[in-house]
Motif scaffolding. Sequence first.
Motif, PDB file in Angstrom:
ATOM      1  N   ILE A 189      44.429 -28.915  -4.302  1.00 24.42           N
ATOM      2  CA  ILE A 189      45.064 -27.457  -4.091  1.00 24.42           C
ATOM      3  C   ILE A 189      46.208 -27.316  -3.754  1.00 24.42           C
ATOM      4  O   ILE A 189      46.674 -28.129  -2.958  1.00 24.42           O
ATOM      5  CB  ILE A 189      43.937 -27.167  -2.943  1.00 24.42           C
ATOM      6  N   THR A 190      47.117 -26.567  -4.258  1.00 25.87           N
ATOM      7  CA  THR A 190      48.416 -26.452  -3.837  1.00 25.87           C
ATOM      8  C   THR A 190      48.617 -24.993  -3.002  1.00 25.87           C
ATOM      9  O   THR A 190      47.920 -24.093  -3.240  1.00 25.87           O
ATOM     10  CB  THR A 190      49.331 -25.986  -5.252  1.00 25.87           C
ATOM     11  N   ARG A 191      49.394 -25.372  -1.944  1.00 23.07           N
ATOM     12  CA  ARG A 191      49.820 -24.151  -1.131  1.00 23.07           C
ATOM     13  C   ARG A 191      51.078 -24.386  -0.519  1.00 23.07           C
ATOM     14  O   ARG A 191      51.469 -25.634  -0.426  1.00 23.07           O
ATOM     15  CB  ARG A 191      48.496 -23.966   0.084  1.00 23.07           C
ATOM     16  N   GLN A 192      51.852 -23.682   0.092  1.00 26.44           N
ATOM     17  CA  GLN A 192      51.937 -22.402  -0.409  1.00 26.44           C
ATOM     18  C   GLN A 192      52.571 -22.384  -1.701  1.00 26.44           C
ATOM     19  O   GLN A 192      53.651 -22.544  -1.827  1.00 26.44           O
ATOM     20  CB  GLN A 192      52.559 -21.526   0.782  1.00 26.44           C
ATOM     21  N   GLY A 193      52.009 -21.779  -2.744  1.00 30.05           N
ATOM     22  CA  GLY A 193      52.405 -21.768  -3.870  1.00 30.05           C
ATOM     23  C   GLY A 193      51.306 -20.976  -4.775  1.00 30.05           C
ATOM     24  O   GLY A 193      50.624 -20.145  -4.336  1.00 30.05           O
ATOM     25  N   GLY A 194      51.497 -21.619  -6.299  1.00 30.10           N
ATOM     26  CA  GLY A 194      50.582 -20.710  -7.032  1.00 30.10           C
ATOM     27  C   GLY A 194      49.651 -21.707  -8.191  1.00 30.10           C
ATOM     28  O   GLY A 194      49.385 -22.806  -7.908  1.00 30.10           O
ATOM     29  N   ASP A 195      49.286 -21.118  -9.041  1.00 35.64           N
ATOM     30  CA  ASP A 195      48.406 -21.467  -9.769  1.00 35.64           C
ATOM     31  C   ASP A 195      48.747 -22.701 -10.768  1.00 35.64           C
ATOM     32  O   ASP A 195      49.715 -22.614 -11.042  1.00 35.64           O
ATOM     33  CB  ASP A 195      47.595 -20.355 -10.897  1.00 35.64           C
ATOM     34  N   LEU A 196      47.802 -23.634 -11.294  1.00 40.86           N
ATOM     35  CA  LEU A 196      48.139 -24.716 -12.157  1.00 40.86           C
ATOM     36  C   LEU A 196      48.253 -23.692 -13.627  1.00 40.86           C
ATOM     37  O   LEU A 196      47.313 -23.230 -13.926  1.00 40.86           O
ATOM     38  CB  LEU A 196      47.316 -25.715 -12.231  1.00 40.86           C
ATOM     39  N   GLN A 197      49.408 -24.174 -14.297  1.00 37.72           N
ATOM     40  CA  GLN A 197      49.554 -23.126 -15.455  1.00 37.72           C
ATOM     41  C   GLN A 197      49.804 -24.077 -16.803  1.00 37.72           C
ATOM     42  O   GLN A 197      49.844 -23.605 -17.810  1.00 37.72           O
ATOM     43  CB  GLN A 197      50.539 -22.290 -15.238  1.00 37.72           C
ATOM     44  N   ALA A 198      50.062 -25.128 -17.103  1.00 35.90           N
ATOM     45  CA  ALA A 198      50.277 -26.205 -17.740  1.00 35.90           C
ATOM     46  C   ALA A 198      50.207 -27.672 -17.403  1.00 35.90           C
ATOM     47  O   ALA A 198      50.239 -28.047 -16.167  1.00 35.90           O
ATOM     48  CB  ALA A 198      51.858 -25.975 -18.282  1.00 35.90           C
ATOM     49  N   SER A 199      49.894 -28.474 -18.477  1.00 39.48           N
ATOM     50  CA  SER A 199      49.631 -30.077 -18.159  1.00 39.48           C
ATOM     51  C   SER A 199      49.822 -30.826 -19.365  1.00 39.48           C
ATOM     52  O   SER A 199      49.881 -30.318 -20.515  1.00 39.48           O
ATOM     53  CB  SER A 199      48.205 -30.242 -17.673  1.00 39.48           C
ATOM     54  N   GLU A 200      50.129 -31.865 -19.148  1.00 41.69           N
ATOM     55  CA  GLU A 200      50.687 -32.938 -20.127  1.00 41.69           C
ATOM     56  C   GLU A 200      50.386 -34.378 -19.743  1.00 41.69           C
ATOM     57  O   GLU A 200      50.657 -34.691 -18.514  1.00 41.69           O
ATOM     58  CB  GLU A 200      52.019 -32.596 -20.596  1.00 41.69           C
ATOM     59  N   GLU A 201      49.860 -35.336 -20.729  1.00 41.04           N
ATOM     60  CA  GLU A 201      49.749 -36.825 -20.134  1.00 41.04           C
ATOM     61  C   GLU A 201      50.667 -37.565 -20.992  1.00 41.04           C
ATOM     62  O   GLU A 201      51.135 -37.214 -22.077  1.00 41.04           O
ATOM     63  CB  GLU A 201      48.466 -37.067 -20.690  1.00 41.04           C
ATOM     64  N   ILE A 202      51.407 -38.464 -20.076  1.00 44.02           N
ATOM     65  CA  ILE A 202      52.251 -39.760 -20.612  1.00 44.02           C
ATOM     66  C   ILE A 202      51.960 -40.920 -20.221  1.00 44.02           C
ATOM     67  O   ILE A 202      52.221 -40.744 -18.966  1.00 44.02           O
ATOM     68  CB  ILE A 202      53.823 -39.071 -20.381  1.00 44.02           C
ATOM     69  N   ASN A 203      51.652 -41.762 -20.860  1.00 44.24           N
ATOM     70  CA  ASN A 203      51.322 -43.239 -20.276  1.00 44.24           C
ATOM     71  C   ASN A 203      50.354 -43.207 -19.261  1.00 44.24           C
ATOM     72  O   ASN A 203      50.472 -44.119 -18.372  1.00 44.24           O
ATOM     73  CB  ASN A 203      52.609 -43.881 -20.033  1.00 44.24           C
ATOM     74  N   GLY A 204      49.457 -42.406 -19.687  1.00 42.93           N
ATOM     75  CA  GLY A 204      48.200 -42.566 -18.438  1.00 42.93           C
ATOM     76  C   GLY A 204      48.647 -41.693 -17.055  1.00 42.93           C
ATOM     77  O   GLY A 204      47.717 -41.713 -16.234  1.00 42.93           O
ATOM     78  N   ILE A 205      49.568 -41.081 -17.059  1.00 43.36           N
ATOM     79  CA  ILE A 205      49.891 -40.191 -16.069  1.00 43.36           C
ATOM     80  C   ILE A 205      49.767 -38.603 -16.516  1.00 43.36           C
ATOM     81  O   ILE A 205      50.163 -38.561 -17.543  1.00 43.36           O
ATOM     82  CB  ILE A 205      51.483 -40.243 -15.581  1.00 43.36           C
ATOM     83  N   ILE A 206      49.120 -37.864 -15.744  1.00 42.42           N
ATOM     84  CA  ILE A 206      49.012 -36.548 -16.408  1.00 42.42           C
ATOM     85  C   ILE A 206      49.841 -35.612 -15.128  1.00 42.42           C
ATOM     86  O   ILE A 206      49.912 -35.972 -14.024  1.00 42.42           O
ATOM     87  CB  ILE A 206      47.665 -35.779 -16.120  1.00 42.42           C
TER      88      ILE A 206
END
Length: 927
Positions: free
Chosen positions: A555-572
Amino acid sequence: MAIVATPPAPAQAAVARDGTSSDKAGLSCWAIKQDFPTSTDGVYWLQTPKLIAPQQFYCDMTTDGGGWVLLGRGREGWTFYYPGQRTPGVIRNSPSGTGAFAPAALPGDTVDALLGGTRVDALQDGVRLRRAANNTGTSWQEVRWRFANRDAWSWTFDANPRHGLSSVTVNGVNYGAGNTRDWSFQNGPLRIFTYEWNNHGWKKGFSYGSTMAGASTSATSYLWQNTTEGHPIPFTQVWIRPRITSATYDAIPETGTAATTVPPVVSNATTPLSWGVTGVVGGGVGEENLEVQSLGILGNTIYVGGKFSHVQKGPNPAPADKVNQQYLAAFDLATGEWRSGFLPQLDGQVWDIQALDDKVVIAGEFTNVNGEPNTAGMAALDPATGAVVPGWRTTFTRAGGLPVKVKALDRQGDWIYIGGGFNHVSGGNPLSSPVWAVAAARVRVSDGRPDANWTPHFDANVIELDASSQGDRVYFGGRFSNVNGQPANSFAVISTATPAALVPGLGNWLPSTAAQARDYRQTVREVGDKVWMGGAEHDFQVYTRDNLTRVAGHITRQGGDLQASEEINGIIYGACHCPEFVFNDASSWDNTTGWSNAHQILWIGAWDAQTGKYLPNFAPSIDSRRGDGPWELLKDDNGCLWFGGDMNRGSWDSGSGGYQWLGGFGRLCGTDSTAPTTPGNFRLTGTSGGNQLAWNAANDSSGAPDYEILRDDRVIARTGGTSWTDSDPLGTHKYWVRAIDDAGNRSASSPVLKVQATANLMQNGASWKWVYDGVDLGTAWTGTSFDDSGWASGPGELGYGDGDEATTLPEGTTPRHWTAYFRTTLNVADPAQYEELLIDLIRDDGAVVYINGVEVGRTNLPAGPIAHNTPALVGYSSNADERTPVRFTVPASALVAGNNTIAVEMHQNNQWSVDLSFAMNINATLP
């Protein structure tokens, strides 16, 4: 005459781990203080199994019995970044004083390693804050924070929700529970708040309350205030005292250690881009009014889509370098230069870009591209010019006069899957009849024709989708509640088989809020056997692919929604409008409790794609114009992560003395996660002054690496050269060497190099019986029962002709005698305490060595029986040849308990030789 061997010392004495050198590193400041009570404040070498290699730290060996290690110090301007602040060397070398006012803190990984497996909440003495209590630094306040529930280290003392404290003790008085963000017993000396505050110029520290006297704006004051606001930020030191006194190190196999690499996370620093996009067509604010919403890559070009109004070179462009180009533009992937020949004309923003083999497909809110018919919401463009590709058409309509919004594209095999806000889709050449497809569809890659048999029906808009690389399903996220008349709360998994049914057997995902209208999904990404999803409210979660079982959540705070994602070399990577904190293992935004730790997140976070573990060392230096953050992430073939949104600032550029300008988008390229090659030819070159070790240089893509020397079960030194001397070897040891680069990647080590401790049984000056009279003694003279009482005797070296003999033999006239005979007795109480005999023989010219009548070695003589007149094979003419010992390695089992007869016959190469030399040194290796 008998030589008596002195019993050996222990093969390996205990190391005095007083922290005075890297090979004597202590487990903790506390352990050093307990074992060496006279230790004073200063810099010591420490090493735990988790720290891997010894490092230097500053230890307080005085306060409350001593044993404290300094984690950080400074006045105003703490960042509380997990990767640390400034360098460890700055901390240990400048622990206090006005020169230490600029904050510095150890990396969180280093602190966890110093903890050696101890939980933060299990620290007996808590976390110690030593705060200046007056502006001259002559009075101090001692604070002890004891954490209520914290497994590992985190610097985010300013996190909200707060790190709970089970007790806060000030100068020995316990004031009860509290938190690290803002604890106050009274608003003066008994207050500590760590968050940034506008009256402090947005600087963080360990602030007092408003009634604390003595604050000053002076650069040398230990109590700093910004202007006249009070609430001084004092110079503060942060300490812990892990009471680690014992630890187990894993034994290193003789084959050595395997290569290890750091997680392949992209850099925290942006690479410069000269061009960007600026402005928002029609103005407006909010998530649908951003410069960049989409990115796509084809060949050596990156395509940028959104609602921007201009392309622009740099922050202060010349008139010719700010061009009116709306919604879509292209840039060189390597240099970032604008491709001015790509000039499509659109009347609405671009939401997604899908690169195909020879074309670029765009999706968005436009009603046409370049005025071409049947390009509402989607079009295929020539990648060089932006012209609409002839014969490729897809167009959308929406009931009720609502605007078409095609928001998501993803290719899988021969199909492009589409999501957004629409009701009908037509396409192909010739154009097909409209297909009723509500918020989702798929069209052929070849010509854009929709599949009339695959038509899922969503009851509200799709925001994002991901077509599985396994080809069997497509993941959808959005604001919908039902799909095909079946419940599907904001997230759905639909089979690629017709007729587009929900995949059965999957569990329900866990919303982070009870407010159903606020749990929509904005990003989804399948990685291997895991599925990541995120959105409102402020969550990013990972589930199993097979049955949708929750693995972890954040959960992210104080902040906002998750809005994009990408995976590179086993890291998202997950992007959000969240420049503050992420609470790991939390499940609820409404009531964020039960989290394992809190770390910073700066617009983009990084997680292990399979385990769900947050990687706090990734903290990119970027910023956002309005605080909406990145809304698109995309990887390129070089391992770089591109991000786009309302981004306006990149990393600090030391060359220009300012931050890099970003025009809506930027990139973070890969760090070094490749191990160096293994050092070759690891060897012992001598023992003078210790065990002299050397090796051949390793290679590394980032330049010349350093080297770690391992002894027995741990690293004992690091050097930049290709040799090192263990000056205090303390007995029998096993050594390895491996290369390490600046990023922390380690090569596989060399195989073991065994250097055994020895005991001296005989020296070159030992006394020998000898005879040199030309008489053939046969073979009996080598045995234990031979009577040598009539022989002469004398100490080594024995011989003639060189002038350095301790005992001179009669050389006589030429032709001289062929052979000289030598005998002595070596008394050994217990041969079993040795492994091997190392016999070093000085000879001129040839020799045979016997122990108790048994030959154990020969040199410079032919094979087979040796007669008294057998000449040596070679006559040595140089002094170096004659003075260099020949070594024989003989099992210690050749000896018996008690007296042993050592016999040597020395042969000349010819009877006119001018010299003869003999001496012997015997060492025995210890187990």
